[in-house]
Each structure stands twice: as structure tokens, then as C-alpha cells.
Design an enzyme around this catalytic site. Structure first.
Site, PDB file in Angstrom:
ATOM      1  N   GLU A  35       0.704  -1.302  -0.011  1.00 56.63           N
ATOM      2  CA  GLU A  35      -0.024  -0.013   0.145  1.00 56.63           C
ATOM      3  C   GLU A  35       0.581   1.096  -0.052  1.00 56.63           C
ATOM      4  OE1 GLU A  35      -3.207  -0.503   3.079  1.00 56.63           O
ATOM      5  OE2 GLU A  35      -3.098  -2.541   2.322  1.00 56.63           O
ATOM      6  N   HIS A  37       3.578   1.833  -1.936  1.00 57.95           N
ATOM      7  CA  HIS A  37       3.689   1.943  -3.303  1.00 57.95           C
ATOM      8  C   HIS A  37       2.304   2.857  -3.781  1.00 57.95           C
ATOM      9  CE1 HIS A  37       6.867  -1.289  -2.886  1.00 57.95           C
ATOM     10  NE2 HIS A  37       7.395  -0.165  -3.309  1.00 57.95           N
ATOM     11  N   GLN A  61      22.494  -1.243  -5.744  1.00 53.31           N
ATOM     12  CA  GLN A  61      22.275  -0.412  -4.412  1.00 53.31           C
ATOM     13  C   GLN A  61      22.312  -1.651  -3.490  1.00 53.31           C
ATOM     14  OE1 GLN A  61      18.261   1.034  -5.701  1.00 53.31           O
ATOM     15  NE2 GLN A  61      17.420   0.579  -3.788  1.00 53.31           N
ATOM     16  N   VAL A 176       2.963   4.874   4.722  1.00 54.52           N
ATOM     17  CA  VAL A 176       1.773   3.920   5.111  1.00 54.52           C
ATOM     18  C   VAL A 176       1.956   2.846   6.004  1.00 54.52           C
ATOM     19  CG1 VAL A 176      -0.123   2.704   4.106  1.00 54.52           C
ATOM     20  CG2 VAL A 176       0.969   4.481   2.683  1.00 54.52           C
ATOM     21  N   ARG A 187      10.122  -5.704   2.754  1.00 57.48           N
ATOM     22  CA  ARG A 187      11.032  -6.616   3.414  1.00 57.48           C
ATOM     23  C   ARG A 187      10.262  -7.186   4.756  1.00 57.48           C
ATOM     24  NH1 ARG A 187      15.267  -2.862   1.617  1.00 57.48           N
ATOM     25  NH2 ARG A 187      16.955  -4.407   0.534  1.00 57.48           N
TER      26      ARG A 187
HETATM   27  O1  PAF Z   1      12.943   2.951  -2.864  1.00 51.46           O
HETATM   28  C1  PAF Z   1      13.296   2.153  -3.667  1.00 51.46           C
HETATM   29  O2  PAF Z   1      12.363   1.259  -3.986  1.00 51.46           O
HETATM   30  C2  PAF Z   1      14.464   2.121  -4.423  1.00 51.46           C
HETATM   31  O3  PAF Z   1      15.482   2.573  -3.715  1.00 51.46           O
HETATM   32  C3  PAF Z   1      14.193   2.914  -5.784  1.00 51.46           C
HETATM   33  C4  PAF Z   1      14.083   4.258  -5.301  1.00 51.46           C
HETATM   34  C5  PAF Z   1      13.219   2.406  -6.529  1.00 51.46           C
HETATM   35  C6  PAF Z   1      15.582   2.990  -6.395  1.00 51.46           C
HETATM   36  O4  PAF Z   1      15.921   1.568  -7.028  1.00 51.46           O
END
Ligand code: PAF
Length: 278
Positions: A35, A37, A61, A176, A187
Site C-alpha cells: 500500500e 507504493h 544499490q 503508510v 521486507r
Molecule cells: O525505494 C526504492 O524502492 C528504491 O531505492 C528505488 C528508489 C526504486 C531505486 O531503486
């Protein structure tokens, strides 16, 4: 809703969208949507004509011992949720499509990455800068939407956009939460049943800390006591900093943030607040 996997197809969609004069809102994600996203999508829909979502688990990353390989992925479920939420385009490239060649050029978050998650995840924010720079150039959005749960990420991306005149707005969207206060995160699926019951203590500790900080007390020791006595997690950090410049000894706009390592899940959460307001 259209799904594109290649830069070539994406360029065609961007060209026709721009030609018809529509503004583009970008929601960058690594998939396994929740939610949090969908709140980003909702914010984008309210402000822009079309909404593009990227779904890409960005290897740049993740550290060598982090969860890149086991990061949860479910494209079918994601595309169903995205379509229902009103997303117009999903850009879901492969790693080879996104990074077709080794580059010698690197991006660095500098001292903004010396605190909070940057301290325990060396190189993480450099990898975030690499991918968002590419996404911003490829998708040419008018605005991009980020969640406050990743507050350090948001501050670093705001700085990138401001300092290098990227032609887009960065929009902040509130975290949220589950009903019991746990911040939604992809996660959270890593939590065991017992850990899931303890996990809302993180937000409780943050709320207590904000109250203490506003009353002029140092919030950290009591927060450490709460987390150590009421959860089985190992504390990575608790920090009180100014926001968004992430300096020590804040005096107005501040962030109180923490990270706790459970057996398989490393959870982060924060509250951004004004120290002078009650
Ligand atoms: O917040 C995230 O899910 C990631 O760090 C992002 C901004 C999509 C970059 O990969």
C-alpha cells in the site's frame, strides 16, 4: 496499462505521451508492491496526466552480503495491483537492459551518506543515485514520488535534483502503516511470526522519542531501552538529525530514525517533525 521491457519501447511511449502534451508522474519501485507504493501512485494520479511505474530490483544499490538474490519478486501480482491503481505504464527492464555496459562514471552521495543507513550500507545511496538518474533521463517525468519511510533516500534525491537542475519535482509521500503502526515494507515478509508481533515497538519507540525530544530531553537512551527490552532485534542505529540536511544537533525540522536487524529482515522507520511544535 502498457508494459514495456526495453528502452526502445519506452522511448516510443515517452515520445507519444510528450507529443500529446500530457504530464508524466513517475513512481520508481523495486516491485513487490504494497500500500505504500499504491499511495505514491495515488499522489501521482492526483497531480499528473499519466503515471509511469518502474519495477526494477537495482543490483547497484545492494551490498555483496545483502538480499539482492532473495529480494521478493512477483511481477504478475505487481502488474495486477498497478493496473487496478490506475498506472498507465510499467517499465520493467532486465539488468542487462538497464546496465548494458560497465561505466567508469560513478555518482556519490557524499556526506549525506555518512549517517543513518548510509553508514551501515556503504555504496547503497551511490547505487540509488545511479538508477534514479537513469530513470529520470529515460522517463522524463514532470514529478517523481518517493515515500518518507526511506527519508534519507528522499533527502539525497532532493539534493541531486536541486544541485544538478534536473527538470522535475520530487514529491514526498507519507509512510503508510499497518493498523498496529508497523511501516509497510516489501521486507516485512521476512519477519517470523514472533518478530511480526514485536515489530510495531519500533514505531512506538519513535513516537516516545519524538515526545521526549520536543520536551528537551535526549530521546536515544530510553528508545534503546525500549527496543532492547521489547524486541528480539539488534539495534543498528537510532539518530536524531536535522532534516533534510542530515546534520547533528537539529534545532527545528528534524528526523528521528532507526534501523533494527531481525533474523532475516532489517527494518527501518522514522518520524520527521518540528522540534519546536507540539
Ligand atoms: O525505494 C526504492 O524502492 C528504491 O531505492 C528505488 C528508489 C526504486 C531505486 O531503486
Amino acid at each position: 496499462m502498457q508494459v514495456v521491457n526495453t528502452v526502445l519501447d519506452l522511448k516510443e511511449w515517452i515520445r507519444s505521451t510528450k507529443q500529446s502534451g500530457q504530464s508524466i508522474g513517475l513512481v520508481p519501485t523495486m516491485g513487490f508492491l504494497h500500500e505504500g507504493h499504491l499511495a505514491l501512485v495515488e499522489a501521482a494520479k492526483a497531480e499528473t496526466d499519466v503515471v509511469a511505474m518502474s519495477i526494477f530490483v537495482n543490483p547497484a544499490q545492494f551490498g555483496p552480503n545483502e538480499d539482492f538474490d532473495r529480494y521478493p519478486r512477483d511481477f504478475e501480482r505487481d502488474s495486477m495491483l498497478a493496473e487496478k491503481a490506475g498506472v498507465d505504464l510499467i517499465f520493467a527492464p532486465s539488468v542487462e537492459e538497464m546496465y548494458p555496459n560497465e561505466t567508469q562514471i560513478t555518482m556519490g552521495a557524499g556526506s549525506l551518506a555518512n549517517v543513518l543507513c548510509g553508514k551501515s550500507r556503504p555504496g547503497h545511496f551511490d547505487g540509488v543515485l545511479k538508477v534514479v538518474t537513469k530513470l529520470f533521463h529515460l522517463l522524463q517525468p514532470d514529478a517523481a514520488y518517493f515515500g518518507q519511510k526511506d527519508a534519507q533516500q528522499m533527502a539525497i534525491i532532493e539534493s541531486l535534483v536541486r544541485d544538478f537542475n534536473f527538470p522535475l519535482q520530487i514529491r514526498r509521500v507519507e509512510t503508510v502503516r499497518e493498523q498496529d503502526g508497523l511501516a509497510k515494507s516489501s521486507r516485512n515478509v521476512y519477519l517470523s511470526e514472533a518478530e511480526r508481533i514485536e515489530a510495531p515497538k519500533l514505531y512506538e519507540a519513535l513516537q516516545r522519542g519524538v515526545k521526549d525530544a520536543r520536551e528537551g530531553q535526549d530521546p536515544i537512551l530510553e528508545m534503546i531501552r525500549l527496543i532492547e527490552s521489547e524486541t528480539s532485534g539488534t539495534l543498528d542505529y537510532i539518530e536524531l538529525l536535522s532534516y533534510p540536511d542530515l546534520q547533528q544537533e537539529p534545532n527545528a525540522q528534524a528526523i528521528l530514525a532507526l534501523a533494527v536487524q531481525f533474523q532475516k529482515a532489517r527494518l527501518i522507520d522514522n518520524i520527521i517533525f518540528n522540534l519546536k511544535e507540539n
